[in-house]
Scaffold this active site. Structure first.
Site, PDB file in Angstrom:
ATOM      1  N   GLU A 132     -13.596  -7.905 -15.196  1.00  0.00           N
ATOM      2  CA  GLU A 132     -13.206  -7.343 -13.895  1.00  0.00           C
ATOM      3  C   GLU A 132     -14.434  -6.959 -13.079  1.00  0.00           C
ATOM      4  O   GLU A 132     -14.478  -7.163 -11.865  1.00  0.00           O
ATOM      5  CB  GLU A 132     -12.333  -6.101 -14.087  1.00  0.00           C
ATOM      6  CG  GLU A 132     -10.994  -6.374 -14.728  1.00  0.00           C
ATOM      7  CD  GLU A 132     -10.212  -5.110 -14.955  1.00  0.00           C
ATOM      8  OE1 GLU A 132      -9.196  -4.918 -14.268  1.00  0.00           O
ATOM      9  OE2 GLU A 132     -10.624  -4.290 -15.817  1.00  0.00           O
ATOM     10  N   TYR A 191      -6.594   3.348  13.990  1.00  0.00           N
ATOM     11  CA  TYR A 191      -6.238   2.683  12.727  1.00  0.00           C
ATOM     12  C   TYR A 191      -7.105   1.477  12.423  1.00  0.00           C
ATOM     13  O   TYR A 191      -7.269   1.117  11.262  1.00  0.00           O
ATOM     14  CB  TYR A 191      -4.753   2.340  12.658  1.00  0.00           C
ATOM     15  CG  TYR A 191      -4.184   1.585  13.829  1.00  0.00           C
ATOM     16  CD1 TYR A 191      -4.375   0.224  13.977  1.00  0.00           C
ATOM     17  CD2 TYR A 191      -3.436   2.249  14.781  1.00  0.00           C
ATOM     18  CE1 TYR A 191      -3.845  -0.466  15.045  1.00  0.00           C
ATOM     19  CE2 TYR A 191      -2.883   1.568  15.858  1.00  0.00           C
ATOM     20  CZ  TYR A 191      -3.094   0.213  15.995  1.00  0.00           C
ATOM     21  OH  TYR A 191      -2.564  -0.460  17.051  1.00  0.00           O
ATOM     22  N   GLU A 232      -7.148   5.009  -9.948  1.00  0.00           N
ATOM     23  CA  GLU A 232      -6.942   6.395  -9.529  1.00  0.00           C
ATOM     24  C   GLU A 232      -8.181   6.915  -8.788  1.00  0.00           C
ATOM     25  O   GLU A 232      -8.063   7.601  -7.768  1.00  0.00           O
ATOM     26  CB  GLU A 232      -6.646   7.297 -10.734  1.00  0.00           C
ATOM     27  CG  GLU A 232      -5.312   7.041 -11.392  1.00  0.00           C
ATOM     28  CD  GLU A 232      -5.310   5.929 -12.447  1.00  0.00           C
ATOM     29  OE1 GLU A 232      -4.338   5.857 -13.207  1.00  0.00           O
ATOM     30  OE2 GLU A 232      -6.268   5.128 -12.513  1.00  0.00           O
ATOM     31  N   LYS A 264      -2.918  -3.407  -7.662  1.00  0.00           N
ATOM     32  CA  LYS A 264      -3.811  -4.259  -8.450  1.00  0.00           C
ATOM     33  C   LYS A 264      -2.981  -5.420  -9.001  1.00  0.00           C
ATOM     34  O   LYS A 264      -2.590  -5.439 -10.174  1.00  0.00           O
ATOM     35  CB  LYS A 264      -4.462  -3.436  -9.569  1.00  0.00           C
ATOM     36  CG  LYS A 264      -5.596  -4.132 -10.280  1.00  0.00           C
ATOM     37  CD  LYS A 264      -6.263  -3.171 -11.264  1.00  0.00           C
ATOM     38  CE  LYS A 264      -7.405  -3.845 -11.994  1.00  0.00           C
ATOM     39  NZ  LYS A 264      -8.057  -2.941 -12.959  1.00  0.00           N
TER      40      LYS A 264
END
Length: 121
Positions: A22, A54, A74, A99
Site C-alpha cells: 500500500e 468549497y 482514521e 478505501k
C-alpha cells in the site's frame, strides 16, 4: 442549527496503509465531507467571503490524501477534519474516507471510516 455544505466523491491517490504494498504502490481514496456552516450571512448578501469556498476545501482535502502517508484511515480522516476546521466559518465537519481497494481477501464493495468533529470537541 447549522447549514450543510457537502462535497461527495473527492478522489485522490495516496500511499496510506499498514502494508508495504500500500505504501509503495498507493491506491485511490474517496472522501466525502459535510461542513457545518451558517450560510445565512452569505445568502443575504450574495457574498462568497461569508461562506466556505468549497473549491478550496476540495483542494485542501486532496492535498491531505496526497500528502504524508499514515497507517490508518482514521488518522487520515482526522487530518482532513483538521484542515476543514481550520477554515474560520466551518463549525463542524463530518468526514467519510472510503478505501475501495483495501487489502481484504473476501469480496466487498467498500471500506469506510466516518468521523464527526466540531470546534468544541
Amino acid at each position: 442549527m447549522l447549514d450543510r455544505v457537502s462535497l461527495r466523491g473527492l478522489k485522490a491517490r495516496g500511499n496510506h496503509g499498514v502494508f508495504a504494498k500500500e505504501r509503495e504502490e498507493g491506491q485511490t481514496f474517496v472522501v466525502d465531507v459535510v461542513l457545518g456552516v451558517d450560510t445565512r450571512p452569505a445568502a443575504q448578501s450574495d457574498d462568497l467571503t461569508l461562506t466556505v469556498h468549497y473549491g478550496e476545501v476540495a483542494e485542501d482535502v486532496v492535498g491531505v490524501v496526497q500528502g504524508d502517508a499514515v497507517d490508518l484511515i482514521e488518522t487520515l480522516a482526522q487530518r482532513i477534519a483538521d484542515v476543514c476546521l481550520a477554515r474560520p466559518l466551518v463549525q463542524e465537519v463530518e468526514v467519510i474516507v472510503h478505501k475501495p481497494d483495501a487489502p481484504i481477501t473476501v469480496p466487498f464493495d467498500d471500506v469506510t471510516v466516518t468521523i464527526v468533529r466540531g470546534r468544541d470537541r
